[in-house]
Design a protein around this motif. Structure first.
Motif, short mmCIF file in Angstrom:
data_model
loop_
_atom_site.label_atom_id
_atom_site.label_comp_id
_atom_site.label_asym_id
_atom_site.label_seq_id
_atom_site.Cartn_x
_atom_site.Cartn_y
_atom_site.Cartn_z
N UNK A 44 -11.37 -4.17 -6.50
CA UNK A 44 -11.28 -4.52 -5.07
C UNK A 44 -9.90 -4.15 -4.53
N UNK A 45 -8.86 -4.51 -5.26
CA UNK A 45 -7.50 -4.19 -4.83
C UNK A 45 -7.29 -2.68 -4.76
N UNK A 46 -7.75 -1.95 -5.76
CA UNK A 46 -7.62 -0.49 -5.75
C UNK A 46 -8.34 0.10 -4.55
N UNK A 47 -9.58 -0.28 -4.37
CA UNK A 47 -10.39 0.28 -3.28
C UNK A 47 -9.82 -0.09 -1.91
N UNK A 48 -9.34 -1.31 -1.76
CA UNK A 48 -8.75 -1.72 -0.48
C UNK A 48 -7.53 -0.87 -0.14
N UNK A 49 -6.68 -0.67 -1.13
CA UNK A 49 -5.49 0.15 -0.91
C UNK A 49 -5.82 1.61 -0.65
N UNK A 50 -6.76 2.15 -1.40
CA UNK A 50 -7.14 3.54 -1.21
C UNK A 50 -7.74 3.77 0.18
N UNK A 51 -8.57 2.85 0.60
CA UNK A 51 -9.23 3.02 1.90
C UNK A 51 -8.27 2.87 3.06
N UNK A 52 -7.13 2.24 2.83
CA UNK A 52 -6.12 2.12 3.88
C UNK A 52 -5.29 3.40 4.01
N UNK A 53 -5.44 4.31 3.06
CA UNK A 53 -4.66 5.54 3.06
C UNK A 53 -5.26 6.56 4.03
N UNK A 54 -4.41 7.30 4.74
CA UNK A 54 -4.92 8.35 5.63
C UNK A 54 -5.56 9.50 4.85
N UNK A 55 -5.32 9.58 3.56
CA UNK A 55 -5.88 10.65 2.73
C UNK A 55 -7.18 10.25 2.03
N UNK A 56 -7.68 9.04 2.30
CA UNK A 56 -8.90 8.57 1.64
C UNK A 56 -10.03 9.55 1.90
N UNK A 57 -10.84 9.94 0.93
CA UNK A 57 -10.93 9.44 -0.44
C UNK A 57 -10.06 10.20 -1.45
N UNK A 58 -9.28 11.14 -1.00
CA UNK A 58 -8.42 11.91 -1.91
C UNK A 58 -7.04 11.26 -2.03
#
Length: 108
Positions: A60-74
């Motif tokens: 959950x923590x990983x996915x939350x942080x990744x999705x907050x990135x402008x580069x998501x999903x990369x």
């Protein structure tokens, strides 16, 4: 694995009890600006935590942080494990046996 593990909905799950411990959190970036997920291992209590729930929280923590990135999903990220003050009470081999393969296989 994302479908079987229900990752798409994991960011909506309530982990307020685990978040309140401030054991795993996003904080800071490295020299290249890559975000860092910090795990304060001395706060982990293996005796009072179901391994399956903690692993879901970690994802959950990983996915939350990744999705907050402008580069998501990369998105790239670091995981820093703070080992200061760690003792036997923090040792959770069952949880690591669940978490490690998920990280290696799905977040290379």
């Amino acid at each position: 694995w994302r479908h079987d593990y229900r990752v798409d909905g994991i960011v909506d799950e309530d982990f307020s009890d685990l978040k309140a411990r401030h054991e795993v959190y996003w904080g800071g970036v490295d020299k290249k600006g890559v975000p860092t997920l910090t795990w304060i291992l001395r706060k982990h209590d293996a005796n009072n935590q179901r391994p399956e729930k903690f692993v879901r929280f970690f994802i959950h923590q990983i996915e939350s942080g990744m999705r907050a990135s402008p580069n998501y999903p990369n998105t790239t990220f670091n995981i820093m494990v703070d080992l200061e003050g760690v003792g036997l009470q923090n040792n959770d081999t069952e949880m690591v046996a669940h978490l490690q393969p998920l990280l290696v296989s799905n977040y290379p």
